[in-house]
Design a protein around this motif. Sequence first.
Motif, PDB file in Angstrom:
ATOM      1  N   LEU A  69      29.634 107.480  61.142  1.00 52.49           N
ATOM      2  CA  LEU A  69      28.743 106.670  61.978  1.00 52.49           C
ATOM      3  C   LEU A  69      27.971 105.656  61.137  1.00 52.49           C
ATOM      4  O   LEU A  69      27.842 104.492  61.522  1.00 52.49           O
ATOM      5  CB  LEU A  69      27.781 107.573  62.744  1.00 52.49           C
ATOM      6  CG  LEU A  69      26.857 106.886  63.748  1.00 52.49           C
ATOM      7  CD1 LEU A  69      27.658 106.153  64.812  1.00 52.49           C
ATOM      8  CD2 LEU A  69      25.929 107.917  64.385  1.00 52.49           C
ATOM      9  N   GLU A  70      27.474 106.078  59.979  1.00 48.58           N
ATOM     10  CA  GLU A  70      26.724 105.165  59.114  1.00 48.58           C
ATOM     11  C   GLU A  70      27.597 104.018  58.618  1.00 48.58           C
ATOM     12  O   GLU A  70      27.185 102.852  58.638  1.00 48.58           O
ATOM     13  CB  GLU A  70      26.131 105.923  57.919  1.00 48.58           C
ATOM     14  CG  GLU A  70      24.970 106.805  58.306  1.00 48.58           C
ATOM     15  CD  GLU A  70      24.497 107.694  57.169  1.00 48.58           C
ATOM     16  OE1 GLU A  70      25.084 107.638  56.055  1.00 48.58           O
ATOM     17  OE2 GLU A  70      23.532 108.456  57.390  1.00 48.58           O
ATOM     18  N   VAL A  71      28.801 104.341  58.194  1.00 48.06           N
ATOM     19  CA  VAL A  71      29.722 103.303  57.717  1.00 48.06           C
ATOM     20  C   VAL A  71      30.102 102.365  58.863  1.00 48.06           C
ATOM     21  O   VAL A  71      30.091 101.140  58.712  1.00 48.06           O
ATOM     22  CB  VAL A  71      30.979 103.935  57.074  1.00 48.06           C
ATOM     23  CG1 VAL A  71      32.055 102.890  56.819  1.00 48.06           C
ATOM     24  CG2 VAL A  71      30.613 104.641  55.784  1.00 48.06           C
ATOM     25  N   THR A  72      30.414 102.931  60.002  1.00 48.02           N
ATOM     26  CA  THR A  72      30.789 102.118  61.158  1.00 48.02           C
ATOM     27  C   THR A  72      29.647 101.214  61.595  1.00 48.02           C
ATOM     28  O   THR A  72      29.861 100.028  61.889  1.00 48.02           O
ATOM     29  CB  THR A  72      31.233 103.014  62.332  1.00 48.02           C
ATOM     30  OG1 THR A  72      32.342 103.799  61.904  1.00 48.02           O
ATOM     31  CG2 THR A  72      31.624 102.195  63.548  1.00 48.02           C
ATOM     32  N   HIS A  73      28.449 101.758  61.630  1.00 53.21           N
ATOM     33  CA  HIS A  73      27.276 100.981  62.038  1.00 53.21           C
ATOM     34  C   HIS A  73      27.115  99.743  61.147  1.00 53.21           C
ATOM     35  O   HIS A  73      26.952  98.625  61.638  1.00 53.21           O
ATOM     36  CB  HIS A  73      26.029 101.858  61.973  1.00 53.21           C
ATOM     37  CG  HIS A  73      24.760 101.136  62.269  1.00 53.21           C
ATOM     38  ND1 HIS A  73      24.430 100.712  63.536  1.00 53.21           N
ATOM     39  CD2 HIS A  73      23.749 100.744  61.455  1.00 53.21           C
ATOM     40  CE1 HIS A  73      23.256 100.093  63.486  1.00 53.21           C
ATOM     41  NE2 HIS A  73      22.824 100.101  62.238  1.00 53.21           N
ATOM     42  N   PHE A  74      27.175  99.933  59.851  1.00 55.94           N
ATOM     43  CA  PHE A  74      27.033  98.818  58.923  1.00 55.94           C
ATOM     44  C   PHE A  74      28.205  97.852  59.031  1.00 55.94           C
ATOM     45  O   PHE A  74      28.021  96.628  59.076  1.00 55.94           O
ATOM     46  CB  PHE A  74      26.902  99.327  57.481  1.00 55.94           C
ATOM     47  CG  PHE A  74      26.860  98.212  56.488  1.00 55.94           C
ATOM     48  CD1 PHE A  74      25.716  97.450  56.338  1.00 55.94           C
ATOM     49  CD2 PHE A  74      27.973  97.903  55.723  1.00 55.94           C
ATOM     50  CE1 PHE A  74      25.679  96.397  55.446  1.00 55.94           C
ATOM     51  CE2 PHE A  74      27.938  96.858  54.828  1.00 55.94           C
ATOM     52  CZ  PHE A  74      26.789  96.103  54.675  1.00 55.94           C
ATOM     53  N   HIS A  75      29.426  98.398  59.080  1.00 51.15           N
ATOM     54  CA  HIS A  75      30.611  97.536  59.121  1.00 51.15           C
ATOM     55  C   HIS A  75      30.691  96.701  60.395  1.00 51.15           C
ATOM     56  O   HIS A  75      31.124  95.552  60.340  1.00 51.15           O
ATOM     57  CB  HIS A  75      31.881  98.371  58.978  1.00 51.15           C
ATOM     58  CG  HIS A  75      32.175  98.742  57.576  1.00 51.15           C
ATOM     59  ND1 HIS A  75      33.313  99.420  57.216  1.00 51.15           N
ATOM     60  CD2 HIS A  75      31.493  98.554  56.422  1.00 51.15           C
ATOM     61  CE1 HIS A  75      33.318  99.625  55.914  1.00 51.15           C
ATOM     62  NE2 HIS A  75      32.210  99.110  55.412  1.00 51.15           N
ATOM     63  N   LEU A  76      30.316  97.281  61.525  1.00 53.19           N
ATOM     64  CA  LEU A  76      30.379  96.512  62.767  1.00 53.19           C
ATOM     65  C   LEU A  76      29.490  95.269  62.681  1.00 53.19           C
ATOM     66  O   LEU A  76      29.884  94.182  63.101  1.00 53.19           O
ATOM     67  CB  LEU A  76      29.986  97.370  63.968  1.00 53.19           C
ATOM     68  CG  LEU A  76      31.011  98.409  64.390  1.00 53.19           C
ATOM     69  CD1 LEU A  76      30.453  99.263  65.522  1.00 53.19           C
ATOM     70  CD2 LEU A  76      32.322  97.756  64.809  1.00 53.19           C
ATOM     71  N   PHE A  77      28.312  95.421  62.116  1.00 51.87           N
ATOM     72  CA  PHE A  77      27.423  94.271  61.979  1.00 51.87           C
ATOM     73  C   PHE A  77      27.940  93.303  60.920  1.00 51.87           C
ATOM     74  O   PHE A  77      28.097  92.110  61.181  1.00 51.87           O
ATOM     75  CB  PHE A  77      26.000  94.713  61.620  1.00 51.87           C
ATOM     76  CG  PHE A  77      25.087  93.554  61.365  1.00 51.87           C
ATOM     77  CD1 PHE A  77      24.600  92.797  62.415  1.00 51.87           C
ATOM     78  CD2 PHE A  77      24.747  93.196  60.066  1.00 51.87           C
ATOM     79  CE1 PHE A  77      23.778  91.702  62.188  1.00 51.87           C
ATOM     80  CE2 PHE A  77      23.920  92.108  59.825  1.00 51.87           C
ATOM     81  CZ  PHE A  77      23.436  91.362  60.885  1.00 51.87           C
ATOM     82  N   ALA A  78      28.212  93.813  59.731  1.00 49.33           N
ATOM     83  CA  ALA A  78      28.599  92.946  58.614  1.00 49.33           C
ATOM     84  C   ALA A  78      29.924  92.231  58.887  1.00 49.33           C
ATOM     85  O   ALA A  78      30.033  91.014  58.680  1.00 49.33           O
ATOM     86  CB  ALA A  78      28.676  93.754  57.330  1.00 49.33           C
ATOM     87  N   MET A  79      30.920  92.973  59.337  1.00 48.67           N
ATOM     88  CA  MET A  79      32.216  92.339  59.622  1.00 48.67           C
ATOM     89  C   MET A  79      32.103  91.385  60.799  1.00 48.67           C
ATOM     90  O   MET A  79      32.733  90.323  60.802  1.00 48.67           O
ATOM     91  CB  MET A  79      33.285  93.406  59.896  1.00 48.67           C
ATOM     92  CG  MET A  79      33.720  94.161  58.660  1.00 48.67           C
ATOM     93  SD  MET A  79      34.411  93.101  57.368  1.00 48.67           S
ATOM     94  CE  MET A  79      35.985  92.692  58.084  1.00 48.67           C
ATOM     95  N   GLY A  80      31.307  91.739  61.775  1.00 40.71           N
ATOM     96  CA  GLY A  80      31.101  90.838  62.903  1.00 40.71           C
ATOM     97  C   GLY A  80      30.505  89.513  62.464  1.00 40.71           C
ATOM     98  O   GLY A  80      30.954  88.436  62.885  1.00 40.71           O
ATOM     99  N   MET A  81      29.503  89.569  61.605  1.00 39.77           N
ATOM    100  CA  MET A  81      28.872  88.335  61.106  1.00 39.77           C
ATOM    101  C   MET A  81      29.841  87.527  60.241  1.00 39.77           C
ATOM    102  O   MET A  81      29.919  86.302  60.345  1.00 39.77           O
ATOM    103  CB  MET A  81      27.600  88.651  60.313  1.00 39.77           C
ATOM    104  CG  MET A  81      26.485  89.233  61.162  1.00 39.77           C
ATOM    105  SD  MET A  81      26.019  88.180  62.552  1.00 39.77           S
ATOM    106  CE  MET A  81      25.295  86.805  61.695  1.00 39.77           C
ATOM    107  N   LEU A  82      30.584  88.217  59.391  1.00 39.29           N
ATOM    108  CA  LEU A  82      31.554  87.529  58.541  1.00 39.29           C
ATOM    109  C   LEU A  82      32.629  86.853  59.374  1.00 39.29           C
ATOM    110  O   LEU A  82      32.932  85.671  59.183  1.00 39.29           O
ATOM    111  CB  LEU A  82      32.200  88.528  57.567  1.00 39.29           C
ATOM    112  CG  LEU A  82      33.329  87.951  56.713  1.00 39.29           C
ATOM    113  CD1 LEU A  82      32.796  86.908  55.748  1.00 39.29           C
ATOM    114  CD2 LEU A  82      34.061  89.067  55.991  1.00 39.29           C
ATOM    115  N   ILE A  83      33.180  87.595  60.315  1.00 41.23           N
ATOM    116  CA  ILE A  83      34.258  87.041  61.135  1.00 41.23           C
ATOM    117  C   ILE A  83      33.740  85.919  62.025  1.00 41.23           C
ATOM    118  O   ILE A  83      34.411  84.898  62.205  1.00 41.23           O
ATOM    119  CB  ILE A  83      34.942  88.154  61.953  1.00 41.23           C
ATOM    120  CG1 ILE A  83      35.669  89.106  61.008  1.00 41.23           C
ATOM    121  CG2 ILE A  83      35.914  87.572  62.965  1.00 41.23           C
ATOM    122  CD1 ILE A  83      36.163  90.369  61.670  1.00 41.23           C
TER     123      ILE A  83
END
Length: 169
Positions: A69-83
Amino acid sequence: MRFFVTGEQNRQMLLNALVLMFMGYVFLLWISNGMMYFHKMDLTADSVIAYYLGSEEDFTQPKSYQSLLEVTHFHLFAMGMLILTLTHLMLMIDVPTLVKVWVSVLVYCSAIADELAGWLVRFVHPYFAYFKIASFVLLEFSLALLIAVVVIALIQSRRKALRKHSSYY
């Protein structure tokens, strides 16, 4: 002529340079993403299964709900902003709209699939390891494609502006 008198060409060249530097930074992020993946596992289903479900041989525990959950939470935001940033840059370059749509869909879907795949391996079935591998490879490929398309367009734009600028003098 107004373009050169007002200095707009310098602002465009500066923006172009800043975006190219950002793309270099994104390229390093892309490299480190691959390095992190291959530090934990490889492109075999057994390594993915061992990473998410643990391994008695390596004395590793299964990934917990909280850690995923912690990894997903961070990745969803970070990857979303990058993409979002990368696809936004792609919208401003001169490539066919159909290419923009397909590359955007490809990169968004592969990023979501890559996040989802770990959960599926851990909590649904180990055979989703193949899905994890495919989604990671597709994400890396689509990000590389997106980076390349934007960088090539920026370099071509820069060359064109420099030729235009030198023809006025």
